[in-house]
Design an enzyme around this catalytic site. Structure first.
Site, PDB file in Angstrom:
ATOM      1  CD  GLU A  76      -0.478   5.636   1.420  1.00 22.51           C
ATOM      2  OE1 GLU A  76      -1.794   6.021   1.888  1.00 22.51           O
ATOM      3  OE2 GLU A  76       0.139   5.497   2.327  1.00 22.51           O
ATOM      4  CG  LEU A  77       5.805   6.637  -0.717  1.00 16.47           C
ATOM      5  CD1 LEU A  77       6.742   5.865  -0.157  1.00 16.47           C
ATOM      6  CD2 LEU A  77       6.046   8.233  -0.152  1.00 16.47           C
ATOM      7  CB  VAL A 132      -1.021  -0.139   1.231  1.00 11.03           C
ATOM      8  CG1 VAL A 132      -1.826   1.087   1.257  1.00 11.03           C
ATOM      9  CG2 VAL A 132      -1.823  -1.199   1.141  1.00 11.03           C
ATOM     10  CB  CYS A 133       4.011   2.056   2.027  1.00 15.03           C
ATOM     11  SG  CYS A 133       3.309   1.796   3.650  1.00 15.03           S
ATOM     12  CB  THR A 134       4.717   0.453  -2.915  1.00 15.79           C
ATOM     13  OG1 THR A 134       5.750  -0.306  -2.020  1.00 15.79           O
ATOM     14  CG2 THR A 134       5.502   0.535  -4.453  1.00 15.79           C
TER      15      THR A 134
END
Ligand code: BEZ
Length: 211
Positions: A48-49, A44-46
């Site tokens: 988002e960034l 998910v973080c990937t």
């Protein structure tokens, strides 16, 4: 204690993927967004960034700097940036803070032990030119954030800092605004020459003053 709206955003120095920073100096005289990521190399973080990198020009237009933080070390961040660029079809264009000792995470109360006692939740802090916190958001690790919503909030924050208006539910830049209840009916024509609609004594709309 948790940070609240109106508190001064705590300052810190940290290593980032774009060099060492003093946070307040890095913010300068504009607006800023600090947002946390539970961990490097997570799906998910990937996304988002990558999403924020693609929207960076929209934050620039709003004189708003963006910076991410994750509790992993700089080496890990650099490797992860390659994956973000590859998988999200973008090029990272803003810094990620390395926070292996959790200094930033603790200063901003980003670790919520009942959710996870090691990694941060997904926090967002919008910081004004006066270094005060203007907005906080807390999402669970399993839910990616909606970054167009942050642009919308920044539009509202910047507008309402300048004019005596508030923005209604689901407002988007360019739509009618609500005249502050502190403005007396008699003073509306001078302050809002584009006109107004009076629905109730407390509910008065005007076209967006800066459009
Ligand atoms: C993610 O970014 O995909 C993630 C990170 C930590 C926990 C769950 C999901």
């Amino acid at each position: 204690m948790a940070l609240r709206l109106g508190d001064t955003a705590p300052n810190f120095t940290a290593e980032t993927t774009e060099g060492k920073i003093d946070f307040h100096q890095w913010l300068g005289s504009g607006w800023g967004i600090l947002f946390s990521h539970p961990k490097d190399y997570t799906p998910v973080c990937t996304t988002e960034l990558g999403a924020v990198a693609k929207m960076k020009n929209e934050f620039d237009k709003r004189n708003t700097k963006v910076i991410a933080v994750s509790v992993d070390a700089l080496d890990s961040h650099h490797g992860w940036v390659c994956d973000i660029n590859e998988t999200q079809n973008t090029k990272m264009n803003f810094p990620i803070i390395a926070d292996p000792d959790r200094n930033v995470a603790n200063l901003y109360d980003m670790i919520h032990p009942k959710a996870d006692d090691t990694f941060t939740v997904r926090s967002v802090f919008v910081i004004g030119p006066d270094k005060k916190i203007k907005l906080t958001l807390t999402y669970p690790a399993s839910t990616g954030r909606n970054f167009p919503e942050l642009l919308r909030v920044i539009d509202s924050l910047q507008l309402t800092a300048k004019f005596k208006v508030a923005t209604p539910a689901n407002w988007q830049d360019g739509e009618d605004c609500i005249i502050s209840t502190a403005v007396k009916d008699d003073d509306i024509p001078a302050s809002f020459p584009k006109g107004h609609r009076r629905i109730k004594p407390y509910l008065r709309y005007t076209p967006q003053p800066n459009k």
